[in-house]
Design a protein around this motif. Structure first.
Motif, PDB file in Angstrom:
ATOM      1  N   ILE A 182       0.894  -1.161   0.000  1.00  0.00           N
ATOM      2  CA  ILE A 182       0.000   0.000   0.000  1.00  0.00           C
ATOM      3  C   ILE A 182       0.930   1.207   0.000  1.00  0.00           C
ATOM      4  O   ILE A 182       1.487   1.583   1.029  1.00  0.00           O
ATOM      5  CB  ILE A 182      -0.909   0.001   1.252  1.00  0.00           C
ATOM      6  N   ALA A 183       1.138   1.744  -1.193  1.00  0.00           N
ATOM      7  CA  ALA A 183       2.193   2.757  -1.361  1.00  0.00           C
ATOM      8  C   ALA A 183       1.570   4.106  -1.678  1.00  0.00           C
ATOM      9  O   ALA A 183       1.150   4.351  -2.817  1.00  0.00           O
ATOM     10  CB  ALA A 183       3.136   2.326  -2.482  1.00  0.00           C
ATOM     11  N   ASN A 184       1.493   4.971  -0.689  1.00  0.00           N
ATOM     12  CA  ASN A 184       0.990   6.319  -0.955  1.00  0.00           C
ATOM     13  C   ASN A 184       1.925   6.999  -1.953  1.00  0.00           C
ATOM     14  O   ASN A 184       3.153   6.903  -1.843  1.00  0.00           O
ATOM     15  CB  ASN A 184       0.900   7.111   0.347  1.00  0.00           C
ATOM     16  N   VAL A 185       1.316   7.659  -2.905  1.00  0.00           N
ATOM     17  CA  VAL A 185       2.072   8.248  -4.009  1.00  0.00           C
ATOM     18  C   VAL A 185       3.104   9.240  -3.480  1.00  0.00           C
ATOM     19  O   VAL A 185       2.839  10.016  -2.564  1.00  0.00           O
ATOM     20  CB  VAL A 185       1.079   8.931  -4.983  1.00  0.00           C
ATOM     21  N   GLN A 186       4.290   9.181  -4.062  1.00  0.00           N
ATOM     22  CA  GLN A 186       5.353  10.141  -3.765  1.00  0.00           C
ATOM     23  C   GLN A 186       5.306  11.189  -4.871  1.00  0.00           C
ATOM     24  O   GLN A 186       5.233  10.830  -6.054  1.00  0.00           O
ATOM     25  CB  GLN A 186       6.706   9.424  -3.765  1.00  0.00           C
ATOM     26  N   TYR A 187       5.370  12.438  -4.470  1.00  0.00           N
ATOM     27  CA  TYR A 187       5.109  13.498  -5.456  1.00  0.00           C
ATOM     28  C   TYR A 187       6.373  13.990  -6.157  1.00  0.00           C
ATOM     29  O   TYR A 187       6.981  14.984  -5.778  1.00  0.00           O
ATOM     30  CB  TYR A 187       4.302  14.628  -4.795  1.00  0.00           C
ATOM     31  N   TYR A 188       6.741  13.216  -7.206  1.00  0.00           N
ATOM     32  CA  TYR A 188       7.845  13.554  -8.101  1.00  0.00           C
ATOM     33  C   TYR A 188       7.307  13.464  -9.522  1.00  0.00           C
ATOM     34  O   TYR A 188       6.328  12.765  -9.791  1.00  0.00           O
ATOM     35  CB  TYR A 188       8.993  12.547  -7.970  1.00  0.00           C
ATOM     36  N   GLY A 189       7.991  14.104 -10.459  1.00  0.00           N
ATOM     37  CA  GLY A 189       7.667  13.939 -11.871  1.00  0.00           C
ATOM     38  C   GLY A 189       6.213  14.250 -12.172  1.00  0.00           C
ATOM     39  O   GLY A 189       5.690  15.312 -11.809  1.00  0.00           O
ATOM     40  N   TRP A 190       5.528  13.318 -12.832  1.00  0.00           N
ATOM     41  CA  TRP A 190       4.124  13.521 -13.205  1.00  0.00           C
ATOM     42  C   TRP A 190       3.234  13.659 -11.983  1.00  0.00           C
ATOM     43  O   TRP A 190       2.254  14.404 -11.992  1.00  0.00           O
ATOM     44  CB  TRP A 190       3.653  12.365 -14.100  1.00  0.00           C
ATOM     45  N   ALA A 191       3.553  12.946 -10.926  1.00  0.00           N
ATOM     46  CA  ALA A 191       2.732  13.030  -9.716  1.00  0.00           C
ATOM     47  C   ALA A 191       2.790  14.433  -9.116  1.00  0.00           C
ATOM     48  O   ALA A 191       1.783  14.948  -8.621  1.00  0.00           O
ATOM     49  CB  ALA A 191       3.198  11.999  -8.693  1.00  0.00           C
ATOM     50  N   ILE A 225       1.978  -7.036   4.486  1.00  0.00           N
ATOM     51  CA  ILE A 225       1.508  -5.746   3.952  1.00  0.00           C
ATOM     52  C   ILE A 225       2.549  -4.675   4.257  1.00  0.00           C
ATOM     53  O   ILE A 225       2.805  -4.357   5.420  1.00  0.00           O
ATOM     54  CB  ILE A 225       0.137  -5.344   4.537  1.00  0.00           C
ATOM     55  N   ASP A 226       3.149  -4.145   3.178  1.00  0.00           N
ATOM     56  CA  ASP A 226       4.077  -3.014   3.340  1.00  0.00           C
ATOM     57  C   ASP A 226       3.276  -1.731   3.215  1.00  0.00           C
ATOM     58  O   ASP A 226       2.328  -1.666   2.426  1.00  0.00           O
ATOM     59  CB  ASP A 226       5.151  -3.027   2.235  1.00  0.00           C
ATOM     60  N   PHE A 227       3.698  -0.718   3.945  1.00  0.00           N
ATOM     61  CA  PHE A 227       2.970   0.552   3.905  1.00  0.00           C
ATOM     62  C   PHE A 227       3.957   1.680   3.653  1.00  0.00           C
ATOM     63  O   PHE A 227       4.921   1.850   4.405  1.00  0.00           O
ATOM     64  CB  PHE A 227       2.245   0.768   5.238  1.00  0.00           C
ATOM     65  N   VAL A 228       3.773   2.401   2.567  1.00  0.00           N
ATOM     66  CA  VAL A 228       4.594   3.587   2.288  1.00  0.00           C
ATOM     67  C   VAL A 228       3.758   4.795   2.690  1.00  0.00           C
ATOM     68  O   VAL A 228       2.718   5.076   2.091  1.00  0.00           O
ATOM     69  CB  VAL A 228       4.995   3.662   0.796  1.00  0.00           C
ATOM     70  N   ALA A 229       4.209   5.482   3.729  1.00  0.00           N
ATOM     71  CA  ALA A 229       3.423   6.596   4.300  1.00  0.00           C
ATOM     72  C   ALA A 229       3.407   7.793   3.347  1.00  0.00           C
ATOM     73  O   ALA A 229       4.336   7.983   2.567  1.00  0.00           O
ATOM     74  CB  ALA A 229       4.034   7.001   5.630  1.00  0.00           C
ATOM     75  N   PRO A 230       2.339   8.594   3.419  1.00  0.00           N
ATOM     76  CA  PRO A 230       2.313   9.800   2.586  1.00  0.00           C
ATOM     77  C   PRO A 230       3.193  10.881   3.200  1.00  0.00           C
ATOM     78  O   PRO A 230       2.931  11.346   4.303  1.00  0.00           O
ATOM     79  CB  PRO A 230       0.832  10.204   2.616  1.00  0.00           C
ATOM     80  N   ASP A 231       4.246  11.245   2.479  1.00  0.00           N
ATOM     81  CA  ASP A 231       5.239  12.189   3.003  1.00  0.00           C
ATOM     82  C   ASP A 231       4.648  13.461   3.589  1.00  0.00           C
ATOM     83  O   ASP A 231       5.059  13.921   4.642  1.00  0.00           O
ATOM     84  CB  ASP A 231       6.150  12.651   1.853  1.00  0.00           C
ATOM     85  N   TYR A 232       3.698  14.048   2.863  1.00  0.00           N
ATOM     86  CA  TYR A 232       3.232  15.382   3.247  1.00  0.00           C
ATOM     87  C   TYR A 232       2.485  15.370   4.574  1.00  0.00           C
ATOM     88  O   TYR A 232       2.329  16.413   5.204  1.00  0.00           O
ATOM     89  CB  TYR A 232       2.327  15.977   2.155  1.00  0.00           C
ATOM     90  N   TYR A 233       2.003  14.203   5.001  1.00  0.00           N
ATOM     91  CA  TYR A 233       1.303  14.123   6.282  1.00  0.00           C
ATOM     92  C   TYR A 233       2.161  13.433   7.356  1.00  0.00           C
ATOM     93  O   TYR A 233       1.671  13.107   8.424  1.00  0.00           O
ATOM     94  CB  TYR A 233      -0.001  13.337   6.124  1.00  0.00           C
ATOM     95  N   ALA A 234       3.437  13.176   7.016  1.00  0.00           N
ATOM     96  CA  ALA A 234       4.288  12.427   7.954  1.00  0.00           C
ATOM     97  C   ALA A 234       4.884  13.341   9.020  1.00  0.00           C
ATOM     98  O   ALA A 234       4.871  14.568   8.889  1.00  0.00           O
ATOM     99  CB  ALA A 234       5.410  11.752   7.175  1.00  0.00           C
ATOM    100  N   SER A 235       5.405  12.727  10.094  1.00  0.00           N
ATOM    101  CA  SER A 235       6.118  13.500  11.113  1.00  0.00           C
ATOM    102  C   SER A 235       7.617  13.522  10.822  1.00  0.00           C
ATOM    103  O   SER A 235       8.312  14.473  11.143  1.00  0.00           O
ATOM    104  CB  SER A 235       5.903  12.883  12.492  1.00  0.00           C
TER     105      SER A 235
END
Ligand code: SF4
Ligand code: FES
Length: 372
Positions: A182-191, A225-235
């Motif tokens: 479950i990989a929250n999108v990382q905002y690079y490039g097109w994202a 289940i791997d979890f990639v946290a959403p950077d913008y809401y991370a601590s």
């Protein structure tokens, strides 16, 4: 870098091509995608993989774009297998039929990761912009399991599919996957370009975390289940690439060797090409690899921080994108003075009525070509 020099790399992300069957707006590839005539040939990739084995690299992730569009994929997998390197195919699955899967398995492929844009067919088709793609992915996943290969289902999460997390878990179980990402999108490039259309609201992220935690506990021993946290809401920020040029790097379709997939967004970095310079030289001396290796480049906040050897100051490309300074603390970090600003950005994007997206395409984003 330590005085003893860099350690040995463990992994390479090999982007074999930027061509792709889908047009996902969350893609982290750069806006300037390379055409087929810029791609390295088979002999060049063979040589790179042979050198990777000599250098002691253990894993090669075959990615893109869509790597199965390379007709020489099975041959390249064979090179990796013959040298004892672990090979992981990262694919969108469209076109991965039984025949190709069997060829790749026979060549020695170790693992397959298939991305699903949605857990529902209509979501997959809308995000990837290809009718019938969900069915093709299901068929690909079944072919992978039938060939006896381990399967990871990759679910890139954003506002348009975050309410399908439970369904993604059901899907991974139904397909016999060993792992779900479950990989929250990382905002690079097109994202990054499409961030206003993709950023989820904080409440949805919190709901999602609760679902993942409960499922992890309930499915222990059945599904990882791997979890990639959403950077913008991370601590705290992620340890991007495990630290800049610390144990992994990537090679783009034309052979450019980069410490990470967005490094070209940092002005002034000079990259070497793996088709022209030995990998050992690149790993040990490439100016782009040296730029942010170790802790010497860090500002005082990161250098004096107890987490500096955990997250390595976060992501240089994200610092660049959000602060204009690649040596800044990644503003995903709550200790960054810009952290509150990033959170506010996320919240305003998430609340944005802006629902239009720029589909990923070779040739760059087209003005006026926006879809809902
Ligand atoms: Fe990581 Fe730097 Fe934040 Fe410390 S201050 S947690 S090293 S990003
Ligand atoms: Fe470049 Fe994170 S993507 S350091």
């Amino acid at each position: 870098m330590s005085e003893a020099g860099p350690g040995l790399p463990i992994g390479i992300l090999a982007e074999l091509t930027h061509r792709c069957t889908l047009q996902c707006a969350y893609c982290s590839n750069p806006l300037e995608l390379l055409k087929a005539d810029k791609e390295l040939g088979t002999a060049e990739w063979r040589s790179i993989f042979e050198q990777a084995a000599d250098l002691g690299i253990l894993q090669v992730h075959l990615s893109g774009g869509e790597p199965i569009l390379r007709p020489d994929l099975a041959e390249l997998v064979g090179v990796l297998a013959s040298r004892g390197l672990y090979s992981n195919l990262i694919t969108a699955g469209v076109g991965l039929d039984e025949t190709l899967t069997a060829r790749l398995a026979a060549a020695g492929l170790d693992h397959v990761q298939i991305s699903f844009q949605g857990a529902r067919p209509e979501t997959t088709e809308a995000i990837g912009r290809l009718r019938g793609s969900h069915e093709k992915k299901l068929a690909a996943a079944r072919a992978v399991r039938a060939a006896g290969l381990p399967l990871t289902v990759n679910a890139p999460i954003h506002r348009r599919n975050i309410e399908e997390v439970e369904l993604f878990i059901d899907l991974a179980l139904e397909l016999g996957a060993e792992r779900l990402e479950i990989a929250n999108v990382q905002y690079y490039g097109w994202a990054l370009l499409n961030r206003p259309a993709l950023m989820p609201p904080r409440e949805a992220v919190e709901r999602q975390i609760g679902i993942v935690e409960a499922a992890r506990a309930a499915l222990r021993g059945v599904l990882a289940i791997d979890f990639v946290a959403p950077d913008y809401y991370a601590s705290f920020p992620k340890a991007c690439m495990g630290g800049w040029a610390r144990d992994a790097f990537m090679i783009t379709p034309d052979g450019t060797a980069m410490p990470c997939h967005a490094a070209a967004s940092i002005p002034g970095l000079r990259f070497d090409n793996a088709a022209r310079l030995p990998l050992t030289e690149i790993w040990n001396r490439s100016p782009a690899f040296e730029a942010y290796r170790g802790t010497g480049w860090m500002n005082e906040r990161c250098r004096g921080c107890e987490r500096r050897d955990i997250d390595f100051g976060g992501c240089r490309c994200q610092a660049m994108a959000l602060t204009g300074d690649p040596t800044e603390t990644d503003p995903a970090c709550s200790l960054s003075p810009l952290h509150a600003h990033v959170l506010a950005l996320a919240e305003s994007d998430a609340a944005s009525a802006e629902a239009t997206i720029h589909p990923r395409r070779i040739g760059g984003a087209r003005a006026g070509e926006l879809t809902r």
